[in-house]
Enzyme design. Sequence first.
Site, short mmCIF file in Angstrom:
data_model
loop_
_atom_site.label_atom_id
_atom_site.label_comp_id
_atom_site.label_asym_id
_atom_site.label_seq_id
_atom_site.Cartn_x
_atom_site.Cartn_y
_atom_site.Cartn_z
N HIS A 15 -14.13 -2.11 8.92
CA HIS A 15 -13.42 -1.93 7.66
C HIS A 15 -13.37 -3.21 6.83
CE1 HIS A 15 -12.45 1.76 9.63
NE2 HIS A 15 -11.84 1.12 10.59
N ARG A 21 -5.22 -8.87 -7.01
CA ARG A 21 -5.79 -10.22 -6.97
C ARG A 21 -7.26 -10.13 -7.36
NH1 ARG A 21 -8.97 -9.40 -2.57
NH2 ARG A 21 -8.14 -8.11 -0.87
N LYS A 77 0.82 -1.21 0.00
CA LYS A 77 0.00 0.00 0.00
C LYS A 77 0.86 1.26 0.00
CE LYS A 77 -3.05 -3.20 0.66
NZ LYS A 77 -3.59 -3.91 -0.49
N GLU A 101 -2.48 7.48 7.27
CA GLU A 101 -3.16 8.42 6.38
C GLU A 101 -4.34 9.03 7.13
OE1 GLU A 101 -4.21 6.00 3.02
OE2 GLU A 101 -6.14 5.43 3.88
#
Length: 466
Positions: free
Chosen positions: A235, A291, A116, A200
């Site tokens: 999440h 994926r 990421k 973030e």
Amino acid sequence: MFDKVLVANRGEIAVRVFRTLSRMGIKTVAVYSDVDAGALHVRVADEAVNIGPAPANQSYLRGEVIIEAAKAAGAGAIHPGYGFLSESADFARAVEKAGLVFIGPSADAIDKMGSKIAARQVMSDAGVPIVPGTTEEVRTLERAREVAVEIGYPVAVKAAGGGGGKGFRVALRPEDLAQAFDGAKGEGERFFGNSTVYLERYLENPRHIEIQVLADLHGNVVHLFERDCSVQRRHQKLVEESPAPAVGPEMRQRIGDIAVQAAKAVGYSSAGTVEGLLAGDEYFFLEMNTRIQVEHGVTEMVTGTDLIEEQVRIAAGEPLRLSQDGVKLTGHAIECRINAEDASRGFLPNPGSLTTYDEPTGHHIRVDSGVTEGSVVERYYDPMIAKVIVWGEDRAEATERMLAALDDFAIEGVKTLLPFHRALLETAQWRDGETCSDLVADREWLETLQSTQQSGDAPHVQHSIH
């Protein structure tokens, strides 16, 4: 084309991949842990190989054992499914080094987009908007505190190799940061073998919009429109749909172009998903999943494309059979994940044996599962039992068809999310196309589902679809 393919996974995704491989005339090889010896994915494969004890780090995460199993079985390729080793660049390289084909992107692309942190840097360099935060590893809690002050609370601490909601923790206030930091690092190590994290800005109540892409080894890339995955708990996605209620033609074109640009920037090949957050008219790149996604069936229902088959053909060196103009979005599809969880108790996992299991059937109703009556939902793995996917001419019809399918789904022996999905799809928030995040987080509302939860099944309400 391949003669035989090993699927390095278990449960519903292994069964799903086997279904397409068999239709293509390709022989199939399953792998299984000790507790999965009698699992459905083992029974439907042409042959199966035991790879170790139940814990994933002793079986499904042992890349070298899986590669040896593939070679011993005479398989020419390995399909990783999702989760486990599907986004491991090291595994992809090891597969290629062993003279086998990895049915997925190149190891280099996984390095760039599977991480990421690297993906954020690539997108930032390419001029794609990213959520404010770091583009490098945050090694210490002290550094995390400095970064959090710079970008402002609330912040998300995320595992670089994470996915599926694992390795993702939120700190609403400075006093929450230590727990979030340690939690994300711990989950990253436990589930993905990588404790690297970054920070973030946490955007509250955005829409989670992702774009499906397909890219071949010849430089061709297309997108297959968007999916809205905003209904989540901790999440992790619960409901997905396509098209997204809040995305119009202009936005659809813009975010589709962003996804194609992202794939081309890293020389991507295979199926992949560019995930982003939509806040008002602003779309921020979030990450790229290198994926097949759990929710890929939603896109298949509205485009008529078998994404697994396209993955296999791409890995075999064939050019894309689709052009961008040839990809059409038709109708509306919805997916509900049926997990062995008790929503009334904060989505508490509820592993156990399925004493009753009877899937819904009917026009435009699809169920992807890896279980049958008598199967055991093991505590060692994700508690998902099945995915119910429906199609309708529009969102309202798809909703009614989903409610009818949920009513016809009988599961006993474990508590499931069937009552949650029935209740959610009956709300004004769902009908109005909202994110429903307030409901998913509302403990009082979730506790009302307890009265309808009877060993995973609920009283039926009649719904009609014509």
